[in-house]
Design an enzyme around this catalytic site. Structure first.
Site, PDB file in Angstrom:
ATOM      1  N   LYS A  20       0.873  -1.190   0.000  1.00  0.00           N
ATOM      2  CA  LYS A  20       0.000   0.000   0.000  1.00  0.00           C
ATOM      3  C   LYS A  20       0.905   1.234   0.000  1.00  0.00           C
ATOM      4  O   LYS A  20       1.081   1.899   1.027  1.00  0.00           O
ATOM      5  CB  LYS A  20      -0.912  -0.066   1.230  1.00  0.00           C
ATOM      6  CG  LYS A  20      -2.278   0.508   0.985  1.00  0.00           C
ATOM      7  CD  LYS A  20      -3.205   0.177   2.121  1.00  0.00           C
ATOM      8  CE  LYS A  20      -4.291   1.212   2.297  1.00  0.00           C
ATOM      9  NZ  LYS A  20      -5.036   1.603   1.127  1.00  0.00           N
TER      10      LYS A  20
HETATM   11  N1  PMP Z   1      -7.788  -1.810  -3.200  1.00  0.00           N
HETATM   12  C1  PMP Z   1      -7.210  -0.614  -3.022  1.00  0.00           C
HETATM   13  C2  PMP Z   1      -6.437  -0.007  -4.136  1.00  0.00           C
HETATM   14  C3  PMP Z   1      -7.354   0.067  -1.791  1.00  0.00           C
HETATM   15  O1  PMP Z   1      -6.783   1.263  -1.606  1.00  0.00           O
HETATM   16  C4  PMP Z   1      -8.131  -0.533  -0.774  1.00  0.00           C
HETATM   17  C5  PMP Z   1      -8.335   0.192   0.535  1.00  0.00           C
HETATM   18  N2  PMP Z   1      -7.330  -0.099   1.453  1.00  0.00           N
HETATM   19  C6  PMP Z   1      -8.699  -1.798  -1.008  1.00  0.00           C
HETATM   20  C7  PMP Z   1      -8.501  -2.398  -2.236  1.00  0.00           C
HETATM   21  C8  PMP Z   1      -9.467  -2.505   0.059  1.00  0.00           C
HETATM   22  O2  PMP Z   1      -8.589  -2.971   1.057  1.00  0.00           O
HETATM   23  P1  PMP Z   1      -9.057  -3.145   2.555  1.00  0.00           P
HETATM   24  O3  PMP Z   1     -10.252  -4.025   2.517  1.00  0.00           O
HETATM   25  O4  PMP Z   1      -7.901  -3.795   3.233  1.00  0.00           O
HETATM   26  O5  PMP Z   1      -9.367  -1.813   3.079  1.00  0.00           O
END
Ligand code: PMP
Length: 314
Positions: free
Chosen positions: A156
């Site tokens: 991320k």
């Molecule tokens: N894809 C992207 C590109 C994101 O930024 C997020 C948000 N964190 C998600 C998917 C969903 O991830 P999560 O369920 O861990 O929040």
């Protein structure tokens, strides 16, 4: 309203004191990584419950490793710091928590290794993330998802979010609620900040981890709930763009968006044009799970405050 405190340079300080220089490496080159975590207020228990706190920090530590960052904190340490911060804030409503690890050196020169790192955490009251989460109208973006061999989407990484921002702005500026982004092979990857699921002929399908997705914590939560609670194990396989148009249901998952139904894609109606039964059932279940109302999944919810003693009847 915003939070009043932040964890910054090893301690909790007033938010106005959590400032960095314009020379900061991460600000100039996007060399940071972050998390987004939700805390849910449970009124019956007078308690704030943070959803899958530890898992978020485990993912963050993996993102840090990608960027050659070696933080002096474990996932347990970071969880404890977050709880301390939320106690100081004393929210009695839903909140969003944003940990950020960043290259803090103030030098010119692109690289990852041999630089100083810092971690900050702040929190803010938070409600809905996407407009129309019960029926989003979306477009397939003209932008492609970053590839694992250029910018790994599984980390991320702050700089990578320019890719998401291109897609999101294109969608919003064209009057849509969100974007669906295809990967370099033309397969469906995810939304700008959420994972995607489709339902076709009674089967729930989501793109596999090798289609340049962020491996979402909500995605894995939903996959577990589908298998254990709905008796519908999720199939992980690549999805073609045109499968979106013929799907019975499409929905997004993510910490921010939670579970949001998609009712229209590229001006084509999805299924009945309203939230379908799978998304509706999952939404109800998910909201119960995150507020700590389903005992089997209560271990996903970390309480912030000391439990309030329930008075015993005289
Ligand atoms: N894809 C992207 C590109 C994101 O930024 C997020 C948000 N964190 C998600 C998917 C969903 O991830 P999560 O369920 O861990 O929040």
């Amino acid at each position: 309203m915003k939070g009043q405190f932040a964890f910054f340079k090893g301690q909790i300080v007033g938010i106005e004191d959590a400032k960095i220089s314009v020379r900061t490496h991460a600000l100039n080159y996007g060399t940071g990584c972050f998390e987004g975590i939700r805390g849910y207020w449970n009124d019956e228990e007078q308690q704030m419950l943070v959803f899958r706190l530890h898992e978020h920090f485990e993912r963050m530590i993996k993102s840090c490793a990608l960027l050659f960052m070696d933080l002096p904190y474990s996932a347990d340490d970071l969880s404890r710091i977050t709880i301390d911060l939320l106690r100081r804030e004393g929210y009695r409503e839903d909140a969003y928590i944003r940990p950020l690890a960043y290259k803090s050196d103030e030098m010119i020169g692109v690289r990852l290794h041999g630089l100083k790192d810092e971690i900050s955490i702040f929190a803010t009251p938070f409600g809905q993330y996407v407009d129309n989460e019960e029926g989003a109208r979306v477009m397939v973006s003209s932008w492609r998802r970053v590839d694992d061999n250029s910018m790994p989407a599984r980390g991320k990484i702050t700089g990578t979010y320019v890719n998401s921002a291109f897609a999101k702005s294109e969608a919003l500026m064209n009057g849509y609620d969100e974007a669906i982004v295809l990967n370099q092979n033309g397969h469906v990857s995810e939304g700008s900040a959420e994972n995607i699921f489709i339902v076709r002929d009674g089967v729930i399908i989501t793109p596999p981890v090798f289609d340049n997705i962020l491996e979402g914590i909500t995605r894995s939560t939903v996959m577990q709930l589908c298998g254990e609670r709905l008796g519908m194990p999720v199939q992980e396989r690549s999805i073609d763009r045109s499968e979106l148009y013929g799907a019975d249901e499409v929905f997004f998952t993510g910490t921010g968006v939670q579970i949001a139904a998609v009712v229209e894609i590229d001006k084509r109606r999805v299924g009945s044009g309203r939230m379908g039964p799978v998304a509706a059932g999952l939404r109800d279940l998910y909201f119960d799970v995150v507020r700590g109302r389903v005992p089997a999944y209560r271990h996903w919810c970390t309480p912030v405050f000391e439990p309030v003693a329930v008075p015993t009847p005289a």
